[in-house]
Motif scaffolding. Structure first.
Motif, PDB file in Angstrom:
ATOM      1  N   VAL A 370       0.797  -1.200  -0.074  1.00 55.91           N
ATOM      2  CA  VAL A 370       0.076  -0.162   0.092  1.00 55.91           C
ATOM      3  C   VAL A 370       0.807   1.090   0.025  1.00 55.91           C
ATOM      4  O   VAL A 370       1.850   1.423   0.891  1.00 55.91           O
ATOM      5  CB  VAL A 370      -0.955   0.039   1.104  1.00 55.91           C
ATOM      6  N   ASP A 371       0.811   2.138  -1.021  1.00 51.69           N
ATOM      7  CA  ASP A 371       1.495   3.208  -1.252  1.00 51.69           C
ATOM      8  C   ASP A 371       0.663   4.322  -1.670  1.00 51.69           C
ATOM      9  O   ASP A 371       0.514   4.448  -2.908  1.00 51.69           O
ATOM     10  CB  ASP A 371       2.761   3.190  -1.925  1.00 51.69           C
ATOM     11  N   ASP A 372       0.180   5.264  -0.926  1.00 48.97           N
ATOM     12  CA  ASP A 372      -0.964   6.312  -1.259  1.00 48.97           C
ATOM     13  C   ASP A 372      -0.320   7.685  -1.730  1.00 48.97           C
ATOM     14  O   ASP A 372      -1.109   8.657  -1.409  1.00 48.97           O
ATOM     15  CB  ASP A 372      -2.081   6.056  -0.517  1.00 48.97           C
ATOM     16  N   ARG A 373       1.155   7.669  -1.427  1.00 50.01           N
ATOM     17  CA  ARG A 373       1.614   8.908  -1.727  1.00 50.01           C
ATOM     18  C   ARG A 373       1.218   9.712  -2.877  1.00 50.01           C
ATOM     19  O   ARG A 373       1.234   8.841  -4.071  1.00 50.01           O
ATOM     20  CB  ARG A 373       3.326   9.036  -1.326  1.00 50.01           C
ATOM     21  N   VAL A 434       3.380  -0.698   4.091  1.00 51.17           N
ATOM     22  CA  VAL A 434       3.020   0.352   3.609  1.00 51.17           C
ATOM     23  C   VAL A 434       3.732   1.567   3.758  1.00 51.17           C
ATOM     24  O   VAL A 434       4.844   1.699   4.522  1.00 51.17           O
ATOM     25  CB  VAL A 434       1.906   0.793   4.985  1.00 51.17           C
ATOM     26  N   THR A 436       3.260   5.707   3.564  1.00 51.59           N
ATOM     27  CA  THR A 436       2.002   6.662   3.450  1.00 51.59           C
ATOM     28  C   THR A 436       2.454   8.005   4.167  1.00 51.59           C
ATOM     29  O   THR A 436       3.496   8.051   5.289  1.00 51.59           O
ATOM     30  CB  THR A 436       0.773   6.113   4.034  1.00 51.59           C
ATOM     31  N   ASN A 438      -0.248   9.189   5.767  1.00 55.26           N
ATOM     32  CA  ASN A 438      -1.402   9.464   6.620  1.00 55.26           C
ATOM     33  C   ASN A 438      -1.445   8.273   7.525  1.00 55.26           C
ATOM     34  O   ASN A 438      -1.542   7.127   7.244  1.00 55.26           O
ATOM     35  CB  ASN A 438      -2.560   9.302   5.436  1.00 55.26           C
ATOM     36  N   THR A 441      -3.738   5.303   7.272  1.00 50.59           N
ATOM     37  CA  THR A 441      -3.664   4.186   6.490  1.00 50.59           C
ATOM     38  C   THR A 441      -3.120   2.931   7.115  1.00 50.59           C
ATOM     39  O   THR A 441      -3.246   1.752   6.926  1.00 50.59           O
ATOM     40  CB  THR A 441      -2.721   4.733   5.173  1.00 50.59           C
ATOM     41  N   ALA A 444      -5.560   1.158   9.335  1.00 48.09           N
ATOM     42  CA  ALA A 444      -6.452   0.488   8.538  1.00 48.09           C
ATOM     43  C   ALA A 444      -5.774  -0.736   8.132  1.00 48.09           C
ATOM     44  O   ALA A 444      -6.400  -1.818   8.201  1.00 48.09           O
ATOM     45  CB  ALA A 444      -6.723   1.127   7.254  1.00 48.09           C
ATOM     46  N   CYS A 445      -4.637  -0.649   7.609  1.00 41.17           N
ATOM     47  CA  CYS A 445      -3.930  -1.955   7.124  1.00 41.17           C
ATOM     48  C   CYS A 445      -3.605  -2.862   8.243  1.00 41.17           C
ATOM     49  O   CYS A 445      -3.923  -4.021   8.224  1.00 41.17           O
ATOM     50  CB  CYS A 445      -2.505  -1.564   6.430  1.00 41.17           C
ATOM     51  N   HIS A 448      -6.759  -4.765   9.250  1.00 38.15           N
ATOM     52  CA  HIS A 448      -7.319  -5.680   8.158  1.00 38.15           C
ATOM     53  C   HIS A 448      -6.625  -7.012   8.581  1.00 38.15           C
ATOM     54  O   HIS A 448      -7.137  -8.167   8.222  1.00 38.15           O
ATOM     55  CB  HIS A 448      -7.014  -5.176   6.816  1.00 38.15           C
TER      56      HIS A 448
END
Length: 461
Positions: A370-373, A434, A436, A438, A441, A444-445, A448
């Motif tokens: 997960v990489d939301d940058r 991850v 991020t 944030n 994030t 959340a991971c 999960h």
């Protein structure tokens, strides 16, 4: 019905033993069995790649590996007694803060297995020899494995079974999983462990046409002898010694002390699946490689390292879907490495480059990355987590152990190439889960996967 463990591992080579050690340190009760009545001998996969050294660092084995092996010696090629070429398999690289073990290491496979068994014994585990997996039945809640020992059958109920029993092992066959690929029947290589008198141990000695190699095995008094495609059968020490003397034209050194002899043919195969229900495949049971490039043993160790934390997490309450990511991540990597091994074999080259080190293998784009940058840097989720200095220690010191690690970057990021205010969640197997800016994030991971922030080691960098 016997129930003495949560996980059964079939096969006590480096792959199975690595998994057993990883599970044991996580408190998962496991059995590891091997059908052979005695432990395997032979140097076999003698090359340990830098990424595997990092795994063994985490498992507490690195000092022992360094104590019982050696760097690869320079190569020296001859025409008879005349030296016609000198070189190295790969140019040595100096350690850097992010890559502390940049060079391959040579250690006989029998020694690697022995060190892993010693480490497993430290957790109270041991290999059950002469015990063969002969049948599997499974349902939604578990697996019944039938084991044969001394002519007697035992049925054991397990949560999971891992087949690490090699390319000819029973696990994959019992699952009915195809093993696709090719075996080149028209080419063979003899490999033996022998002692040599009259030849120095500072070089890897080579002759061409036919290719004959004598490589000193660090930490032992033996050499590994390789003979490519001999024209006749060679089954004894006298056969080997006579053939080597004849083909090299050398009478100034002597072979003795034969302890192991085997033959291999280029074999490139991969299972079409690495998981069927609660049974998983790892190492040579899932993929077999030509030995060129030293990828086989190392890829098996990486399988085990990827699988261990996931099995333990699911046993601890994480969703079963986490286990499906083992095949999703490892099958493409195995396919890539098989291609590399095949290319090296076809090129017949003795030199190696950076790709064989396995430091660049990545799970980018995978189910756990997960990489939301908005503007990702050079390093991204799914990549190997680099080492680096941290408060008088190193990041590898922080990672060492079975936990997740959360890095909070407040200043210069070094090899991580992230901005201040970035959070990097490092998986238990040393890959970036991850990246991020944030922190929600991250939560959340972890949620999960059934893991709380309190269970994560946090370091401000």
């Amino acid at each position: 019905m016997v129930a003495v463990a949560d996980v059964l591992i079939a096969g006590a080579g480096p792959t199975g033993l690595t998994l057993a050690v990883d599970l044991a340190r996580r408190g998962v009760a496991c059995r590891i069995v091997d059908k052979e009545p005695v432990f395997a001998t032979g140097s076999r996969g003698r090359g340990m790649q830098p990424r595997t050294l990092e795994v063994f660092d985490d498992l507490g084995l690195l000092d022992a590996v360094f104590a019982h092996g050696s760097a690869y010696p320079p190569m020296r090629a001859y025409q008879g007694s005349e030296v016609v070429w000198e070189g190295v398999m790969s140019e040595p690289t100096d350690p850097t803060p992010d890559v502390p073990y940049p060079n391959g290491w040579m250690i006989p496979q029998w020694r690697t297995a022995a060190l892993l068994r010693e480490r497993l014994a430290g957790f109270g585990g041991q290999v059950e020899l002469g015990t063969e997996l002969v049948a599997l039945e499974q349902d939604e809640d578990g697996v019944i494995a039938t084991l044969s020992r001394d002519g007697r059958a035992e049925r054991a109920r397990l949560a999971y079974v891992v087949g690490a029993d090699g390319g000819k092992g029973a696990a994959r066959r019992l699952l009915g999983v195809p093993f696709e690929g090719v075996t080149q029947e028209d080419f063979r290589v003899l490999v033996a462990d022998v002692r040599v008198t009259g030849l120095d141990r500072e070089h890897w000695h080579l002759w061409r046409e036919p290719m004959i190699g004598l490589c000193p095995l660090g930490g032992t008094d033996s050499f590994q002898l390789t003979i490519a495609d001999p024209e006749r059968e060679l089954a004894t020490l006298a056969d080997l010694a006579g053939y080597v003397a004849e083909r090299t034209g050398r009478t100034d050194f002597r072979l003795d002390g034969l302890t192991w002899l085997t033959e291999w043919r280029p074999n490139t195969r991969m299972a079409t699946r690495f998981q069927v229900g609660r049974v998983l495949l790892a190492g040579d049971a899932a993929h077999v490689h030509p030995p060129t490039g030293g990828q086989g043993l190392n890829t098996g160790v990486q399988d085990a390292y990827n699988l261990g934390w996931k099995l333990a997490a699911v046993m601890g309450g994480a969703p079963g879907s986490l286990l499906a990511t083992y095949e999703q991540e490892r099958l493409p990597v195995a396919a890539h490495v098989l291609g590399l091994s095949t290319r090296l074999f076809e090129q017949r080259t003795m030199t190696r480059g950076r790709e064989e080190r396995q430091l660049g293998l990545s799970y980018r784009g995978g189910p756990l990355a997960v990489d939301d940058r908005p503007a990702p840097g050079v390093l991204r989720a799914g990549d190997r987590a680099p080492d680096g200095p941290w408060e008088g220690k190193t990041l590898f010191d922080v990672f060492r152990g079975p936990h997740w690690t959360l890095l909070e970057f407040a200043g210069p990021a070094g090899a991580y190439d992230v901005r201040p205010g970035t959070w990097v969640l490092v998986r238990p197997d040393g890959y970036l889960g991850v990246v991020t800016e944030n922190p929600a994030t991250v939560d959340a991971c972890l949620g999960h996967l059934g893991c709380a922030r309190d269970d994560v080691v946090t370091a401000r960098v």
